[in-house]
Structure formats: structure tokens, C-alpha cells
Design a protein around this motif. Structure first.
Motif, PDB file in Angstrom:
ATOM      1  N   LEU A  28      49.009  42.463  26.661  1.00 13.58           N
ATOM      2  CA  LEU A  28      50.410  42.060  26.599  1.00 13.58           C
ATOM      3  C   LEU A  28      51.220  42.820  27.643  1.00 13.58           C
ATOM      4  CD1 LEU A  28      52.447  41.511  23.380  1.00 13.58           C
ATOM      5  CD2 LEU A  28      53.385  42.953  25.183  1.00 13.58           C
ATOM      6  N   LEU A  29      50.961  44.128  27.784  1.00 16.39           N
ATOM      7  CA  LEU A  29      51.647  44.896  28.821  1.00 16.39           C
ATOM      8  C   LEU A  29      51.126  44.543  30.206  1.00 16.39           C
ATOM      9  CD1 LEU A  29      51.975  48.451  27.223  1.00 16.39           C
ATOM     10  CD2 LEU A  29      53.713  46.669  27.413  1.00 16.39           C
ATOM     11  N   ALA A  30      49.819  44.314  30.318  1.00 13.09           N
ATOM     12  CA  ALA A  30      49.237  43.964  31.621  1.00 13.09           C
ATOM     13  C   ALA A  30      49.851  42.693  32.179  1.00 13.09           C
ATOM     14  CB  ALA A  30      47.729  43.796  31.483  1.00 13.09           C
ATOM     15  N   SER A  31      50.192  41.756  31.315  1.00 13.24           N
ATOM     16  CA  SER A  31      50.750  40.483  31.784  1.00 13.24           C
ATOM     17  C   SER A  31      52.104  40.659  32.448  1.00 13.24           C
ATOM     18  CB  SER A  31      50.873  39.511  30.611  1.00 13.24           C
ATOM     19  OG  SER A  31      51.860  39.944  29.683  1.00 13.24           O
ATOM     20  N   ARG A  32      52.714  41.819  32.276  1.00 15.39           N
ATOM     21  CA  ARG A  32      54.041  42.071  32.846  1.00 15.39           C
ATOM     22  C   ARG A  32      54.001  42.929  34.102  1.00 15.39           C
ATOM     23  NH1 ARG A  32      54.415  40.670  27.756  1.00 15.39           N
ATOM     24  NH2 ARG A  32      56.385  39.856  26.903  1.00 15.39           N
ATOM     25  N   VAL A  33      52.832  43.455  34.450  1.00 13.04           N
ATOM     26  CA  VAL A  33      52.699  44.331  35.610  1.00 13.04           C
ATOM     27  C   VAL A  33      52.286  43.506  36.829  1.00 13.04           C
ATOM     28  CG1 VAL A  33      51.464  46.310  36.564  1.00 13.04           C
ATOM     29  CG2 VAL A  33      52.120  46.293  34.158  1.00 13.04           C
ATOM     30  N   ALA A  34      52.924  43.749  37.962  1.00 16.08           N
ATOM     31  CA  ALA A  34      52.658  42.950  39.156  1.00 16.08           C
ATOM     32  C   ALA A  34      51.191  42.989  39.542  1.00 16.08           C
ATOM     33  CB  ALA A  34      53.536  43.438  40.306  1.00 16.08           C
ATOM     34  N   ASP A  35      50.589  44.190  39.570  1.00 14.85           N
ATOM     35  CA  ASP A  35      49.164  44.330  39.887  1.00 14.85           C
ATOM     36  C   ASP A  35      48.410  44.574  38.585  1.00 14.85           C
ATOM     37  OD1 ASP A  35      46.714  44.603  41.053  1.00 14.85           O
ATOM     38  OD2 ASP A  35      47.086  46.597  41.880  1.00 14.85           O
ATOM     39  N   ASP A  36      48.359  43.528  37.740  1.00 16.11           N
ATOM     40  CA  ASP A  36      47.757  43.706  36.427  1.00 16.11           C
ATOM     41  C   ASP A  36      46.247  43.740  36.471  1.00 16.11           C
ATOM     42  OD1 ASP A  36      47.517  40.955  37.015  1.00 16.11           O
ATOM     43  OD2 ASP A  36      47.381  40.464  34.887  1.00 16.11           O
ATOM     44  N   ALA A  37      45.651  43.587  37.664  1.00 11.78           N
ATOM     45  CA  ALA A  37      44.191  43.631  37.774  1.00 11.78           C
ATOM     46  C   ALA A  37      43.664  45.058  37.804  1.00 11.78           C
ATOM     47  CB  ALA A  37      43.740  42.886  39.031  1.00 11.78           C
ATOM     48  N   HIS A  38      44.531  46.047  37.985  1.00 12.74           N
ATOM     49  CA  HIS A  38      44.100  47.445  38.045  1.00 12.74           C
ATOM     50  C   HIS A  38      45.088  48.265  37.234  1.00 12.74           C
ATOM     51  CE1 HIS A  38      41.423  46.292  41.350  1.00 12.74           C
ATOM     52  NE2 HIS A  38      42.453  45.634  41.850  1.00 12.74           N
ATOM     53  N   LEU A  39      44.725  48.558  35.992  1.00 12.57           N
ATOM     54  CA  LEU A  39      45.708  49.118  35.090  1.00 12.57           C
ATOM     55  C   LEU A  39      45.069  50.055  34.076  1.00 12.57           C
ATOM     56  CD1 LEU A  39      48.803  48.514  34.813  1.00 12.57           C
ATOM     57  CD2 LEU A  39      48.212  47.090  32.856  1.00 12.57           C
ATOM     58  N   ARG A  77      50.227  51.782  33.252  1.00  9.44           N
ATOM     59  CA  ARG A  77      50.524  52.149  34.638  1.00  9.44           C
ATOM     60  C   ARG A  77      49.341  51.779  35.517  1.00  9.44           C
ATOM     61  NH1 ARG A  77      47.707  56.913  35.588  1.00  9.44           N
ATOM     62  NH2 ARG A  77      47.132  58.108  33.711  1.00  9.44           N
ATOM     63  N   GLY A  78      49.579  51.638  36.804  1.00  9.25           N
ATOM     64  CA  GLY A  78      48.517  51.282  37.726  1.00  9.25           C
ATOM     65  C   GLY A  78      47.442  52.347  37.807  1.00  9.25           C
ATOM     66  N   SER A  79      46.184  51.928  37.761  1.00 10.40           N
ATOM     67  CA  SER A  79      45.053  52.850  37.869  1.00 10.40           C
ATOM     68  C   SER A  79      43.779  52.034  38.018  1.00 10.40           C
ATOM     69  CB  SER A  79      44.957  53.745  36.626  1.00 10.40           C
ATOM     70  OG  SER A  79      43.900  54.667  36.757  1.00 10.40           O
ATOM     71  N   ALA A  80      42.875  52.473  38.873  1.00 14.69           N
ATOM     72  CA  ALA A  80      41.631  51.747  39.112  1.00 14.69           C
ATOM     73  C   ALA A  80      40.490  52.319  38.281  1.00 14.69           C
ATOM     74  CB  ALA A  80      41.263  51.793  40.593  1.00 14.69           C
ATOM     75  N   VAL A  81      39.569  51.455  37.888  1.00 12.50           N
ATOM     76  CA  VAL A  81      38.353  51.885  37.210  1.00 12.50           C
ATOM     77  C   VAL A  81      37.435  52.558  38.221  1.00 12.50           C
ATOM     78  CG1 VAL A  81      36.335  51.111  35.915  1.00 12.50           C
ATOM     79  CG2 VAL A  81      38.537  50.022  35.529  1.00 12.50           C
ATOM     80  N   THR A 181      41.180  53.077  19.772  1.00 13.92           N
ATOM     81  CA  THR A 181      41.242  53.102  21.221  1.00 13.92           C
ATOM     82  C   THR A 181      42.390  54.004  21.651  1.00 13.92           C
ATOM     83  OG1 THR A 181      40.578  50.777  21.176  1.00 13.92           O
ATOM     84  CG2 THR A 181      41.277  51.683  23.293  1.00 13.92           C
ATOM     85  N   ALA A 182      42.086  55.016  22.459  1.00 13.97           N
ATOM     86  CA  ALA A 182      43.115  55.932  22.947  1.00 13.97           C
ATOM     87  C   ALA A 182      43.574  55.568  24.350  1.00 13.97           C
ATOM     88  CB  ALA A 182      42.591  57.364  22.936  1.00 13.97           C
ATOM     89  N   ALA A 183      42.664  55.041  25.173  1.00 15.07           N
ATOM     90  CA  ALA A 183      43.012  54.628  26.535  1.00 15.07           C
ATOM     91  C   ALA A 183      42.033  53.556  26.994  1.00 15.07           C
ATOM     92  CB  ALA A 183      42.985  55.811  27.494  1.00 15.07           C
ATOM     93  N   LEU A 184      42.543  52.620  27.757  1.00 15.55           N
ATOM     94  CA  LEU A 184      41.720  51.530  28.280  1.00 15.55           C
ATOM     95  C   LEU A 184      42.136  51.282  29.720  1.00 15.55           C
ATOM     96  CD1 LEU A 184      39.546  49.453  27.422  1.00 15.55           C
ATOM     97  CD2 LEU A 184      41.409  47.928  26.729  1.00 15.55           C
ATOM     98  N   THR A 185      41.217  51.499  30.651  1.00 17.78           N
ATOM     99  CA  THR A 185      41.465  51.276  32.074  1.00 17.78           C
ATOM    100  C   THR A 185      40.591  50.121  32.526  1.00 17.78           C
ATOM    101  OG1 THR A 185      41.853  53.641  32.373  1.00 17.78           O
ATOM    102  CG2 THR A 185      41.515  52.334  34.358  1.00 17.78           C
ATOM    103  N   ALA A 186      41.201  49.087  33.091  1.00 24.26           N
ATOM    104  CA  ALA A 186      40.443  47.869  33.385  1.00 24.26           C
ATOM    105  C   ALA A 186      40.734  47.345  34.785  1.00 24.26           C
ATOM    106  CB  ALA A 186      40.750  46.782  32.355  1.00 24.26           C
ATOM    107  N   THR A 187      39.727  46.688  35.332  1.00 27.62           N
ATOM    108  CA  THR A 187      39.832  45.972  36.595  1.00 27.62           C
ATOM    109  C   THR A 187      39.330  44.552  36.376  1.00 27.62           C
ATOM    110  OG1 THR A 187      39.528  47.956  37.954  1.00 27.62           O
ATOM    111  CG2 THR A 187      39.000  45.853  38.978  1.00 27.62           C
TER     112      THR A 187
END
Length: 246
Positions: A28-39, A77-81, A181-187
């Protein structure tokens, strides 16, 4: 932070009773981030279902989910796997394994892996142990699709959540109840479409005390990557009232 809009997680979208399904919230939050492919999405507090919440924009470019009083529940927030994607099992082996394992599963209504969920009311993704991984053959139901046939970010991220919990339980010794789940980082690499065949698999990375780290992937039936995630699961010091993993 500036309020963007109001959202309510549907009451059927849960892992533990009355607690919103983590991956769905992340999407739901990813859908609002411009670069939602790396979050990267961090879960600060449990998110209720059926309750109006606020999505807020941060100066960093990320977003947060808060309650009506402004308490931050989840941040993105933006972050890469940084983990590597291991080879996928073959579709033939995974589908045979999934079909054989399904009758032995304990039925639940978890949004991710619950066999009680009606089409469109859950992912109906059924992971189980195959060798040193958690594996499921998965064909998303048509009811999960948007008008263009693809799954929404909420459902893509949800598919990267539940298998990781089972990897923690079955392969790292994480307690069967209570972990979250405490944190999830996805690409994301490619869209996931309803009615097409996919491989879902998860593998252990490491465990330290109450913390369990796993990798999760979704690929096409021939092994082409669609999404990759690194997930941190944690067992709270108090796990009263817990049920199946979210």
C-alpha cells in the motif's frame, strides 16, 4: 509529515486476527512511492484492520502510515535489495510438491497462505518445505487482478511476506506463533499477472536471538525473476494472543 490520504485495510486482509497483513500494508505504501520497485518498509507497530488510518509524505521522499493521532505504524523509503537470487526449482517439481503437500496443511484464513480464503479474498499461496527451501507453485486468481490483469503492489508485496515467515519457522527454528514482519526490502523486476503460473520460494539467511532473516522470490514458471525480497522477522518479547504468521 504531511497527510496525503486516508486508508482502511479491509477486514479480511490479516495474518493474525485483527492485525493487517504486513506485506499488503507494505505494498500500500509502495504504490505511492515514485520508485516503488526498490523500497524498504519498516513496521513500527501493529496495524489494525477496518480502522481509518493516514498515509503521510515525508521530506525524505518516503511515506508513512499513521493512526489518527499521528503515531507512526509503518515507514517506507528507497532502498535496494542486496541479496542474490538463487535458482528457482522447476515448475514441474514445485507444482507436484505443492499439490502433494496441500492436503497436509492446517487450514487457516491467513491472507497469504490460508486455504479457507475464497478467490480474491486471499493469495491462496501454499508454501511448504522442499529440500532446503520453502516452495510453492502459484497461479494467482483472476479476482486478485486489476483491470489490466496485473496484481496490485499490495498483492505483490503480500506474496513476498508469508513465504518468508514459513522459511523462518521451518528452516531457522523461529517459533510457530508470535513472530511478525519487522522489515521488508523488495525489488520488482516484472509484473505478476493473474491466471499465469509462478514459482514462490524462500530460503534462510540467518538467525540471531529473536531476529530471523530470510530471502523470498517470485519468478515465472521458467525461472525468470519477477520480485525479490529480504525480510526480517522478529519474535516480540510478549507473544500473547498470536496466531499464524502474517
Amino acid at each position: 509529515m504531511l497527510a496525503v490520504d486516508e486508508v482502511t485495510i479491509p477486514e479480511h486482509v490479516y495474518g493474525y486476527p485483527d492485525v493487517a497483513f504486513g506485506g499488503y500494508v507494505a505494498g500500500l505504501l509502495a504504490s505511492r512511492v515514485a520508485d516503488d520497485a526498490h523500497l524498504r518498509v519498516d513496521f513500527r507497530r501493529r496495524v489494525p484492520v477496518g480502522t481509518p488510518l493516514l498515509v503521510t509524505a515525508a521530506e525524505s521522499g518516503g511515506y508513512a502510515l499513521t493512526d489518527r493521532d499521528g503515531t507512526v505504524l509503518v515507514e517506507a523509503r528507497g532502498s535496494a535489495v542486496t541479496i542474490d537470487l538463487p535458482p528457482a526449482p522447476t515448475w514441474e517439481r514445485a507444482s507436484t510438491h505443492t499439490e502433494a503437500a496441500l492436503p497436509t496443511r492446517r487450514p487457516t484464513d491467513c491472507y497469504g497462505c490460508g486455504s479457507y480464503c475464497a478467490p480474491g479474498k486471499g493469495l491462496r499461496l501454499y508454501p511448504s518445505v522442499l529440500d532446503d527451501r520453502i516452495v510453492a507453485a502459484w497461479t494467482p486468481d483472476a479476482e486478485l487482478a486489476r483491470p489490466d490483469g496485473t496484481l496490485s503492489p499490495e498483492n505483490v508485496w503480500a506474496a513476498l511476506d508469508c513465504p518468508g515467515g514459513w522459511a523462518g519457522i521451518e528452516l531457522l527454528g523461529m517459533p510457530r506463533t508470535g513472530a511478525v514482519t519487522a522489515a521488508l526490502t523488495a525489488t520488482r523486476f516484472a509484473p505478476i499477472r493473474a491466471g499465469e503460473d509462478y514459482l514462490s520460494y524462500a530460503w534462510p539467511i540467518g538467525a540471531h536471538g529473536r531476529k530471523f532473516t530470510v530471502g523470498v522470490a517470485v519468478t515465472t514458471a521458467d525461472g525468470s525473476p519477477c520480485a525479490l525480497a529480504e525480510a526480517l522477522w522478529i519474535v516480540p518479547r510478549s507473544t500473547s494472543g498470536a496466531g499464524d504468521p502474517n
